[in-house]
Design a protein around this motif. Structure first.
Motif, PDB file in Angstrom:
ATOM      1  N   THR A 170       8.785 -52.075  38.743  1.00 24.37           N
ATOM      2  CA  THR A 170       9.369 -50.884  39.333  1.00 24.37           C
ATOM      3  C   THR A 170       8.670 -50.581  40.660  1.00 24.37           C
ATOM      4  N   LYS A 171       9.365 -49.913  41.547  1.00 21.88           N
ATOM      5  CA  LYS A 171       8.777 -49.554  42.842  1.00 21.88           C
ATOM      6  C   LYS A 171       7.770 -48.421  42.699  1.00 21.88           C
ATOM      7  N   GLU A 172       8.009 -47.569  41.731  1.00 24.70           N
ATOM      8  CA  GLU A 172       7.139 -46.432  41.435  1.00 24.70           C
ATOM      9  C   GLU A 172       7.322 -46.113  39.959  1.00 24.70           C
ATOM     10  N   GLY A 173       6.472 -45.276  39.410  1.00 20.93           N
ATOM     11  CA  GLY A 173       6.621 -45.015  37.986  1.00 20.93           C
ATOM     12  C   GLY A 173       5.592 -44.051  37.447  1.00 20.93           C
ATOM     13  N   GLU A 174       5.781 -43.713  36.186  1.00 21.01           N
ATOM     14  CA  GLU A 174       4.886 -42.825  35.458  1.00 21.01           C
ATOM     15  C   GLU A 174       4.816 -43.351  34.024  1.00 21.01           C
ATOM     16  N   LEU A 175       3.785 -44.110  33.727  1.00 22.32           N
ATOM     17  CA  LEU A 175       3.680 -44.792  32.436  1.00 22.32           C
ATOM     18  C   LEU A 175       3.205 -43.829  31.358  1.00 22.32           C
ATOM     19  N   TYR A 176       3.968 -43.726  30.286  1.00 24.17           N
ATOM     20  CA  TYR A 176       3.614 -42.860  29.163  1.00 24.17           C
ATOM     21  C   TYR A 176       2.675 -43.587  28.201  1.00 24.17           C
ATOM     22  N   GLN A 177       1.710 -42.839  27.667  1.00 28.40           N
ATOM     23  CA  GLN A 177       0.928 -43.338  26.540  1.00 28.40           C
ATOM     24  C   GLN A 177       1.817 -43.269  25.300  1.00 28.40           C
ATOM     25  N   THR A 178       1.865 -44.341  24.529  1.00 26.48           N
ATOM     26  CA  THR A 178       2.751 -44.378  23.362  1.00 26.48           C
ATOM     27  C   THR A 178       2.028 -44.936  22.140  1.00 26.48           C
ATOM     28  N   LYS A 179       2.307 -44.316  21.018  1.00 28.91           N
ATOM     29  CA  LYS A 179       1.840 -44.825  19.735  1.00 28.91           C
ATOM     30  C   LYS A 179       3.072 -45.009  18.858  1.00 28.91           C
ATOM     31  N   LEU A 180       3.385 -46.263  18.537  1.00 22.48           N
ATOM     32  CA  LEU A 180       4.610 -46.562  17.816  1.00 22.48           C
ATOM     33  C   LEU A 180       4.514 -46.171  16.344  1.00 22.48           C
ATOM     34  N   ASN A 181       5.597 -45.585  15.839  1.00 19.19           N
ATOM     35  CA  ASN A 181       5.682 -45.280  14.417  1.00 19.19           C
ATOM     36  C   ASN A 181       5.840 -46.577  13.621  1.00 19.19           C
ATOM     37  N   THR A 182       5.524 -46.516  12.334  1.00 14.76           N
ATOM     38  CA  THR A 182       5.790 -47.652  11.456  1.00 14.76           C
ATOM     39  C   THR A 182       7.279 -47.955  11.480  1.00 14.76           C
ATOM     40  N   GLY A 183       7.631 -49.194  11.708  1.00 15.32           N
ATOM     41  CA  GLY A 183       9.034 -49.587  11.736  1.00 15.32           C
ATOM     42  C   GLY A 183       9.636 -49.642  13.126  1.00 15.32           C
ATOM     43  N   THR A 184       8.924 -49.123  14.116  1.00 14.64           N
ATOM     44  CA  THR A 184       9.421 -49.197  15.487  1.00 14.64           C
ATOM     45  C   THR A 184       9.044 -50.543  16.092  1.00 14.64           C
ATOM     46  N   GLN A 185       9.991 -51.163  16.754  1.00 11.44           N
ATOM     47  CA  GLN A 185       9.842 -52.514  17.279  1.00 11.44           C
ATOM     48  C   GLN A 185       9.597 -52.464  18.787  1.00 11.44           C
ATOM     49  N   SER A 186       8.470 -52.995  19.227  1.00  9.40           N
ATOM     50  CA  SER A 186       8.183 -53.050  20.663  1.00  9.40           C
ATOM     51  C   SER A 186       9.025 -54.148  21.315  1.00  9.40           C
ATOM     52  N   LEU A 187       9.674 -53.807  22.429  1.00  6.95           N
ATOM     53  CA  LEU A 187      10.503 -54.777  23.147  1.00  6.95           C
ATOM     54  C   LEU A 187       9.925 -55.156  24.500  1.00  6.95           C
ATOM     55  N   ALA A 188       9.109 -54.265  25.063  1.00  6.63           N
ATOM     56  CA  ALA A 188       8.478 -54.567  26.355  1.00  6.63           C
ATOM     57  C   ALA A 188       7.268 -53.668  26.548  1.00  6.63           C
ATOM     58  N   LYS A 189       6.305 -54.187  27.297  1.00  2.21           N
ATOM     59  CA  LYS A 189       5.115 -53.430  27.655  1.00  2.21           C
ATOM     60  C   LYS A 189       5.089 -53.202  29.157  1.00  2.21           C
ATOM     61  N   GLY A 190       4.512 -52.071  29.552  1.00  2.00           N
ATOM     62  CA  GLY A 190       4.376 -51.772  30.967  1.00  2.00           C
ATOM     63  C   GLY A 190       2.907 -51.698  31.356  1.00  2.00           C
ATOM     64  N   THR A 191       2.581 -52.174  32.559  1.00  2.00           N
ATOM     65  CA  THR A 191       1.206 -52.138  33.068  1.00  2.00           C
ATOM     66  C   THR A 191       1.202 -51.537  34.465  1.00  2.00           C
ATOM     67  N   THR A 192       0.314 -50.566  34.686  1.00  3.83           N
ATOM     68  CA  THR A 192       0.210 -49.947  36.007  1.00  3.83           C
ATOM     69  C   THR A 192      -0.312 -50.957  37.027  1.00  3.83           C
TER      70      THR A 192
END
Length: 264
Positions: free
Chosen positions: A177-199
């Motif tokens: 992304t050209k700019e952004g605001e990355l959220y801290q996230t803690k996935l619930n049980t059963g939630t599937q991660s599809l992509a990770k973001g890095t500042t």
């Protein structure tokens, strides 16, 4: 007689054509609140979806001139009251209404999604809506817990699950992304991660930023990306949102191919 026969064939073919055309996916887009340019984002997302897939998007705001609700006001917006999901196939959340603290009322909002068996899409500020209640009930539909974000920075996105139908449809390893605001996230049980973001500027931080889960039979696709309009204007983001609608509505197969009549 031949003319009548030909006319009958033409009428039948026309009727068959209309009868075979699938009904558009009915999408309710709930938008509004503070800290983001929703007046620009709402029509942008509507155009993004309707230009790519067979869908009709209805925009409803969390506040109106007649019944204003401030983002930090401890009040449930009118749009979330009653049987608000009825008649829709997908509910698209792009809003940020922070200070509402009634977990029981929030559960009723979520249960209305389940009752009407709608698909769910969630973007950015929606994950910080009602995020400080005692039970953190809103996390049940979000599939994650998020109460803060890092510094503003461009974000490098890395696809972590290429087998999910939406990510298969994208067909990319990642993007920036050209700019952004990355959220801290803690996935619930059963939630599937599809992509990770890095500042990409300042201190390096990495978090899950695209994910999906099911809740009571619902199919939810979410991304914390989208603080800036420039992110929502990226072609990869637009395709991800449009195909997320297809997936949550059950119109995208396991290989990322839209059902007949649903791709424009």
């Amino acid at each position: 007689m031949k003319r009548l026969h030909l006319l009958a064939l033409i009428c039948f073919a026309t009727f068959a054509s209309f009868a075979a055309e699938p009904k558009p996916i009915k999408v309710l887009m709930i938008t509004g609140g503070g800290w983001h340019d929703y007046k620009t984002q709402a029509p942008l997302l509507k155009k993004t979806i309707e230009s790519q897939v067979n869908a009709e998007v209805t925009i409803k705001w969390t506040s109106t001139d007649e019944h204003p609700v401030k983002p930090a006001e401890n009040k449930l917006p009118e749009v979330f009251k009653g049987d608000f999901c009825k008649g829709y196939d997908v509910v698209f959340h792009n809003h940020c209404q922070v200070k509402f603290e009634d977990d029981d009322a929030i559960d009723k909002v979520i249960d209305n999604h389940i009752k009407n068996k709608v698909g769910v899409i969630m973007t950015h500020g929606s994950f910080h809506t009602w995020f400080r209640t005692k039970r953190q009930a809103w996390d049940r539909i979000c599939g994650v817990n998020s109460i803060r974000h890092y510094h503003k920075s461009p974000i490098k996105v890395e696809v972590t699950d290429k087998n999910h139908p939406v990510m298969k449809a994208l067909g990319v390893d990642g993007w920036e992304t050209k700019e952004g605001e990355l959220y801290q996230t803690k996935l619930n049980t059963g939630t599937q991660s599809l992509a990770k973001g890095t500042t990409l500027k300042g201190k390096t931080q990495t978090e899950d930023c695209v994910f999906s889960h099911t809740e009571g039979g619902l199919k939810m696709f979410g991304t914390t990306l989208g603080h800036h309009n420039s992110t929502m204007e990226q072609e990869v983001y637009k395709k991800m949102m449009a195909y997320a609608v297809l997936w949550s509505a059950g119109k995208l197969d396991k290989d990322g191919k839209p059902a007949p009549g649903y791709k424009k």
